[in-house]
Structure formats: C-alpha cells, structure tokens
Design a protein around this motif. Structure first.
Motif, PDB file in Angstrom:
ATOM      1  N   LEU A   3      10.677  -3.325   7.620  1.00 17.47           N
ATOM      2  CA  LEU A   3       9.436  -3.631   6.910  1.00 17.47           C
ATOM      3  C   LEU A   3       8.692  -4.776   7.600  1.00 17.47           C
ATOM      4  N   SER A  11       1.864   1.542   6.333  1.00 17.80           N
ATOM      5  CA  SER A  11       2.756   1.780   5.207  1.00 17.80           C
ATOM      6  C   SER A  11       3.992   2.530   5.678  1.00 17.80           C
ATOM      7  N   VAL A  39       5.682   1.646   0.531  1.00 17.73           N
ATOM      8  CA  VAL A  39       5.202   0.260   0.533  1.00 17.73           C
ATOM      9  C   VAL A  39       4.155   0.108   1.626  1.00 17.73           C
ATOM     10  N   THR A  40       3.162  -0.733   1.369  1.00 15.88           N
ATOM     11  CA  THR A  40       2.097  -1.003   2.327  1.00 15.88           C
ATOM     12  C   THR A  40       2.033  -2.498   2.577  1.00 15.88           C
ATOM     13  N   VAL A  41       1.956  -2.885   3.844  1.00  8.15           N
ATOM     14  CA  VAL A  41       1.801  -4.296   4.187  1.00  8.15           C
ATOM     15  C   VAL A  41       0.321  -4.647   4.069  1.00  8.15           C
ATOM     16  N   ILE A  53       2.968  -7.465   0.301  1.00 13.65           N
ATOM     17  CA  ILE A  53       3.103  -6.007   0.326  1.00 13.65           C
ATOM     18  C   ILE A  53       2.624  -5.436  -1.004  1.00 13.65           C
TER      19      ILE A  53
END
Length: 76
Positions: A3, A11, A39-41, A53
């Motif tokens: 991540l 993502s 999940v998206t940064v 995130i």
C-alpha cells in the motif's frame, strides 16, 4: 505490491495484512481495511508519513510502516 508503494490517486484491492500485531490488525479491520476491499491513496504527508487513504467512503490516515505491511493488488 505494498500500500505504501501506491501513488496519490492510485487504488488497489487489499490482499493481506502481513507482519502486523493483533491490535493493529483489529483496528484496521474495524476501520474497514479488510481483504478484498478497495483502498485509494489520497495523498502522502509532506514528510511521507502518514498516508491518507480512502476505504469504503471513509478517509483515514495510516502510518508508513503500517502501510508497508498491507499487501495490495494494484488496479485503477
């Protein structure tokens, strides 16, 4: 891929939470960071730690060391 390796806007889908203590794993799971979750940064802090995130519509901050233990499968 980890991540912590994702760039802002990228993502990925959580594959595994490796090398984390039981307490940290529980906290992440309560916040919605579960296997098979996207999940998206959003952004990295100016000094690189923490990361912002978005998971399940909620924005959270995660330390770099914790993000490095979260395995994701990259995808746009």
């Amino acid at each position: 891929m980890k991540l912590s390796d994702l760039q802002p806007g990228q993502s990925g889908q959580v594959v595994a939470l490796n090398g984390l203590s039981v307490e940290v794993r529980k906290k992440l799971m309560v916040m919605g960071v579960l296997p098979a979750t996207r999940v998206t940064v959003i952004r990295h802090a100016p000094m690189g730690d923490p990361l912002q995130i978005e998971v399940r519509g909620v924005s959270i901050a995660v330390r770099e060391s914790i993000a490095a233990a979260i395995e994701v499968e990259c995808g746009q």
